[in-house]
Motif scaffolding. Structure first.
Motif, PDB file in Angstrom:
ATOM      1  N   THR A  76      -0.898   4.634   5.507  1.00 21.34           N
ATOM      2  CA  THR A  76      -0.076   3.427   5.636  1.00 21.34           C
ATOM      3  C   THR A  76       1.212   3.720   6.392  1.00 21.34           C
ATOM      4  N   ILE A  77       1.819   4.859   6.135  1.00 25.02           N
ATOM      5  CA  ILE A  77       3.068   5.217   6.814  1.00 25.02           C
ATOM      6  C   ILE A  77       2.836   5.368   8.314  1.00 25.02           C
ATOM      7  N   VAL A  78       1.759   6.040   8.675  1.00 21.61           N
ATOM      8  CA  VAL A  78       1.469   6.219  10.098  1.00 21.61           C
ATOM      9  C   VAL A  78       1.133   4.881  10.754  1.00 21.61           C
ATOM     10  N   THR A  79       0.403   4.009  10.040  1.00 24.09           N
ATOM     11  CA  THR A  79       0.059   2.692  10.599  1.00 24.09           C
ATOM     12  C   THR A  79       1.298   1.825  10.766  1.00 24.09           C
ATOM     13  N   HIS A 135      -3.127   6.434  -4.701  1.00 24.48           N
ATOM     14  CA  HIS A 135      -3.819   7.482  -3.951  1.00 24.48           C
ATOM     15  C   HIS A 135      -2.904   7.963  -2.816  1.00 24.48           C
ATOM     16  N   PRO A 136      -2.580   9.273  -2.723  1.00 25.10           N
ATOM     17  CA  PRO A 136      -1.655   9.744  -1.670  1.00 25.10           C
ATOM     18  C   PRO A 136      -2.229   9.603  -0.269  1.00 25.10           C
ATOM     19  N   ARG A 160       0.815  -1.215   0.000  1.00 24.86           N
ATOM     20  CA  ARG A 160       0.000   0.000   0.000  1.00 24.86           C
ATOM     21  C   ARG A 160       0.852   1.270   0.000  1.00 24.86           C
ATOM     22  N   LEU A 161       2.162   1.143   0.264  1.00 24.60           N
ATOM     23  CA  LEU A 161       3.042   2.302   0.172  1.00 24.60           C
ATOM     24  C   LEU A 161       3.220   2.771  -1.260  1.00 24.60           C
TER      25      LEU A 161
END
Length: 1022
Positions: free
Chosen positions: A154-157, A147-148, A142-143
């Motif tokens: 995803t980065i925060v998760t 879609h931004p 998903r990285l």
């Protein structure tokens, strides 16, 4: 069809005010039945209502499986409600969470963008190590989503997963770094990456040093203030590792500070400069001083902004950090910092106190202390009206009500009273500022002594002494009394500064007279200053102005004193002053002296006899000893003949030699607080050994002793019977409605002494100043002390101002004639005029604390300070760990250098192989252990079936045993060889087992049968 929606539930709760509990219970019953329905719409509506009620504290963990059913719905609206319920109710220990793993993996690979966002948002709230390992392969792709918003979430998760499962970073870091280096990346994704790096940076800053060029580029080019704040915090952790970053960061940070209108960014820039060590670095001194001046000027502007206490608070926080490296710059802002001391916000006051304590010096000590003293005097009430320790509760309530009425008209002109805790804090800081570095900042000790007298009068009164305090084993009471610390400071000056002892003794006399006058008969003295003041009077009684009056004051204070420590000090001081009054060897033993001394001893004995049964052992012991000593002295004095004109009689030796010898000897000096810990422990001292071996028996017998209680027991009546009420004539309330004092207008100049010292102290200081300057030809004396001829200007002043003209109140202005251009010859160069130097003051020698030689840096005080610093770092680390309630210490030991070779599937295969290998090793170890046991049993029995004693086997390591066995037959040698080969079997060598000879390993059952007759033979042989 008739079910209630969420809006109906909210309306019903509003319509049932006063009966909400019953209505909510009915709604919960409806939700329990609706959520078991097969209709997903009805189930989702019931779940939505349960989520709303859960916010009011009603548990919904019982519906976990129903939440999972709604999460699996194919409709997005129902699925969203299910994921919301999972966020609200699921915990890492929820049982149905393991059933949701496949559902989460399925939704992560969905084609719909909105569906993918649901598990990404839910995972941080329900994540566990096993769940993180399962969903990580599906979350990493998903990285690279188009879609931004999904990439940002995803980065925060992934960061939240890394807190629970640190191996997440090994797999995710290469892709996160790739997103950061992409200059075409969406700004929201870049900001999320910067947030994650900032959170990881303080744990392992070395891993992020290679990213410094890209981060610097984002700091310069990005227009996002919040990302700039994160970058500045990150650079603050990187600059200690790379000092060259300081020179690179100075220009952009200076530009931001000068141009940004955002106060948050301005403060974070200044904070980042301070925490990064830029102000304290050794490189580029000119640029460092420039940015330090810029930071101080901006912080001054933040403090001067009216109506925003938050800005003042954070500015004071920054000032407290700058003062460590640039105290002279902070001292220049003394005016605005002292204004914060009078702020209505108590937190701002405390931070301002921290700041002034750090920037104090010899030049501004008097002005800072004067400002604090003025605040204490204006905000504190009269102590004479607040000492209600001897009044009953009803009387105290009446007095409080009257005092409230009396203070109402003064509310407009007088500041509101400060809390006692704050006033105690201010007094402690005044004492610390004046006494730090062994009084190195103090230039006027006379002024400081007057400050201590004023502090005793304005200090908050401690709580009254209870009976429990009287029976305490330590004898200490009111440990938090700040007045005792003030008296202790006066005692320190008396001991350390020998030149000021007469003045300190006079100050102690004034304090004691004040305490005696403030506590009428029937009331108790609760001030802790009495203990050190009585010690000063007793120890330096030779400096007393009137010893006879002082001993009378001490005897009056003894029945009013409730603190055991103060009582013991008053007893000791009374005897020391008595030895001074009655111990004169040269004075003749006249009838007048005999009667005077006899009456004084009788008065002292009468005062001490009430303390002979005091519950405190220290007070009781001193009282009994002094009573017996004075009785012996009284007998000697009564039997000693008086002197006549023809016969000279010496005074009794008990008066002139015995009693004075008890209090004369070595002079007491100040001892360092850590000196006692450096005393070596004597040899043979056992502090755990009881003094009396029969102590337990004595205590048990003491408990069984019964003492007959007399009906007229004085002890019982003194402690358990309430004294008869006495009528207290209080001042009418109408007399207290006096006009309040005029509020002194604040000024940037140093406050005058009239604003914080009482009238009697001012009069004493003025008299001392006049006496000191009496012979000074450059000092203008008062008109009534020196006769002068009347001049015209004097007549004009007298006629216009009257006889009350105060020459000292006329302000003195400096007249600089060099600035006047008229009538000045500019052809001749003139030297600038310098202000006349003040005459040098008397040099005061302050004695240092005594300490053991060689204590050096290993004193316990240094050790305690080191421990306190370690504790501070530990507390800071604990605070950072508990931000999210997750232990993230394992991230700090994770190395990101090996991130390129990480593969989750390969990692799982390696872990499975490792587990299988561990099981195989354990199996082989058990087989070897069993074989070793069988071989040891076989070699422990010879051919005849006799057991060999194990004592010989254990002693084979000694040299004597080896020599004894060397002379034995070859049969013993053969046994030794077999044992060595058996040891080879123990180590796992299969070849050695074949070479062991004809010895055959027998089954386990036969080994047990053989061992039992061997034990029987051993018993018979014994």
């Amino acid at each position: 069809m008739f079910e209630k929606s969420l809006y109906d539930l909210i309306r019903g709760m509003r319509n049932h005010k006063g009966n909400e509990k019953e209505y909510i219970q009915n709604c919960l019953k409806e939700c329990r039945s609706e959520i078991r329905s097969q209709d997903l719409d009805l189930k989702a509506t019931a779940l939505l209502k349960l989520i709303y009620l859960e916010m009011f504290g009603h548990d919904m963990s019982w519906a976990s499986f129903n939440v999972l059913e709604v999460m699996a719905s194919p409709k997005y609206l129902q699925k969203r409600v299910g994921y919301l319920g999972a966020i609200q109710s699921f915990r890492p220990d929820t049982e149905v969470l393991m059933l949701a793993t496949n559902l989460l993996k399925k939704d992560l690979t969905s084609a719909s963008t909105t569906t993918i966002a649901l598990p990404i948002v839910t995972l941080p709230h329900v994540i566990t190590p096993s769940l993180a390992l399962s969903v990580l392969p599906d979350l990493l792709p998903r990285l690279s989503h188009t879609h931004p918003a999904l990439r940002k979430k995803t980065i925060v998760t992934l960061y939240r997963l890394a807190l629970v499962y640190p191996e997440t970073l090994r797999a995710a870091w290469p892709r996160i770094k790739e997103r950061l280096m992409d200059r075409s990346e969406d700004p929201s994704v870049t900001a999320a990456i910067v947030n994650v790096i900032c959170e990881l940076g303080w744990r392992r800053p070395h891993d992020f040093l290679p990213l410094a060029p890209r981060l610097f580029e984002l700091l310069v080019d990005s227009g996002n203030n919040w990302m700039a704040i994160k970058l500045i915090k990150l650079f603050a952790t990187l600059t200690p590792l790379e000092p060259r970053l300081v020179r690179k960061l100075l220009p952009p940070l200076t530009e931001i500070i000068r141009t940004t209108p955002a106060m948050s960014l301005l403060y974070e820039c200044i904070s980042g400069i301070i925490q990064g060590g830029i102000l304290g670095s050794g490189e580029d001194a000119d640029g460092r001083e420039e940015i330090a001046s810029l930071c101080v000027s901006k912080l001054r502007g933040m403090i001067m902004i009216d109506g925003d206490p938050n800005l003042k608070y954070v500015a004071l926080l920054a000032f407290n950090q700058i003062v460590l490296t640039h105290p002279w710059l902070v001292a220049q802002q003394e005016d605005v910092i002292l204004e914060c001391i009078d702020s209505t916000d108590i937190s701002i006051r405390i931070k301002a106190l921290d700041l002034v304590q750090g920037m104090v010096s010899g030049d501004n000590l008097v002005s800072i202390v004067s400002r604090l003293m003025r605040q204490l005097k204006l905000s504190s009430g009269d102590r004479r009206t607040t000492n209600a320790s001897g009044l009953s509760s009803e009387d105290s309530d009446e007095e409080d009500f009257e005092r409230t009425i009396g203070s109402a008209p003064r509310s407009s002109n007088q500041t509101s009273p400060l809390p006692d805790d704050y006033r105690i804090d201010v007094i402690n800081r005044i004492l610390n500022m004046c006494s730090q570095s062994n009084y190195s900042f103090l230039t006027d000790f006379e002024w400081y002594i007057d400050i201590l007298i004023q502090l005793v009068r304005t200090a908050p009164l401690p709580r009254p002494i209870n009976d429990e305090d009287l029976f305490s084993s330590s004898g200490r009471s009111n440990d938090g009394d700040v007045s005792e610390k003030i008296g202790g400071e006066l005692r320190n000056i008396t001991v350390k500064v020998q030149a000021l002892r007469p003045m300190c003794v006079r100050a102690a006399e004034a304090i004691m007279a004040q305490l005696n006058s403030e506590a009428p008969l029937g009331q108790t003295i609760v001030s802790g200053a009495l203990n050190p003041v009585a010690w000063i009077i007793g120890e330096f009684s030779s400096e007393l102005s009137s010893p006879n009056d002082i001993i009378g004051t001490l005897l009056q204070l003894i029945p009013k004193t409730s603190s055991p420590e103060s009582l013991a000090a008053c007893l000791q001081a009374s005897m020391k002053v008595f030895s001074l009054v009655a111990g004169d060897q040269l004075a003749p033993w006249t009838p007048e002296r005999k009667s005077r001394i006899s009456l004084l001893m009788a008065r002292i004995i009468h005062s001490f006899e009430t303390l002979a049964l005091h519950p405190n052992l220290e007070v009781q012991e001193r009282a009994v000893e002094f009573i017996e000593l004075l009785k012996l002295t009284a007998e000697a004095a009564s039997s000693q003949q008086v002197s006549t004109e023809t016969v000279y009689q010496d005074p009794p030796l008990l008066l002139t030699q015995a009693i004075p010898s008890l209090f004369s000897g070595w002079e007491l000096n100040s001892v360092a607080s850590a000196a006692q810990k450096n005393v070596p422990l004597p040899e043979g001292l056992d502090l755990d050994e009881p003094i009396n071996p029969n102590l337990n028996l004595l205590l048990a017998s003491a408990e069984s002793i019964s003492i007959p209680v007399d009906e007229t027991d004085e002890f019982e009546s003194y402690y358990y019977q309430r004294p008869p009420p006495t009528s207290i004539v209080s001042e009418p309330a109408i007399n207290k409605l006096a006009d309040g004092r005029d509020d002194v207008s604040s000024s940037y100049q140093q406050p005058t002494e009239e604003t914080y010292l009482d009238a009697d102290i001012l009069a004493k200081r003025k008299a001392e100043r006049l006496e000191r300057n009496r012979d000074d030809p450059f000092y203008i004396q008062e008109s009534n002390s020196i006769q002068r001829s009347s001049t015209p200007i004097h007549n004009i002043l007298q006629n216009s101002n009257g006889p009350d003209l105060d020459v000292d109140s006329i302000p003195i202005m400096e007249l600089d004639l060099d600035k006047l251009s008229a009538g000045v010859d500019h052809s001749q160069p003139h030297q600038p005029s310098r202000p006349a130097r003040r005459p040098p003051r008397q040099k005061i020698v302050v004695a240092a604390d005594e300490n053991l030689a060689g204590s050096g840096v290993s004193t316990p005080r240094n050790y305690d300070s080191e421990n306190s610093s370690h504790k501070a770092h530990a507390n800071a680390r604990k605070l950072k760990q508990s931000l999210l309630g997750v232990d993230s210490t394992s991230i700090g030991v994770l190395n990101l250098d090996a991130a390129q070779t990480f593969d989750p599937e390969a990692r799982q295969r390696e872990e499975a192989e490792m587990a299988q290998a561990v099981k195989e090793v354990e199996r082989l170890r058990l087989e070897m252990q069993r074989a070793n046991e069988r071989i040891q049993v076989a070699h422990g029995v010879d051919a005849a079936g006799t057991v060999v004693k194990k004592k010989k086997k254990s002693g084979s390591g000694s040299g004597a045993a080896k020599k004894a066995k060397a002379g034995e037959g070859e049969a013993d040698v053969t046994v030794k060889k077999k044992k060595k080969k058996v040891a080879a079997i123990d180590e796992g060598d299969a070849g050695a087992a074949a070479a062991a000879g004809e010895t055959t390993v027998k089954p386990k059952a036969k080994k047990k049968k053989k061992a039992k007759p061997a034990e029987i033979l051993d018993v018979e042989a014994g």
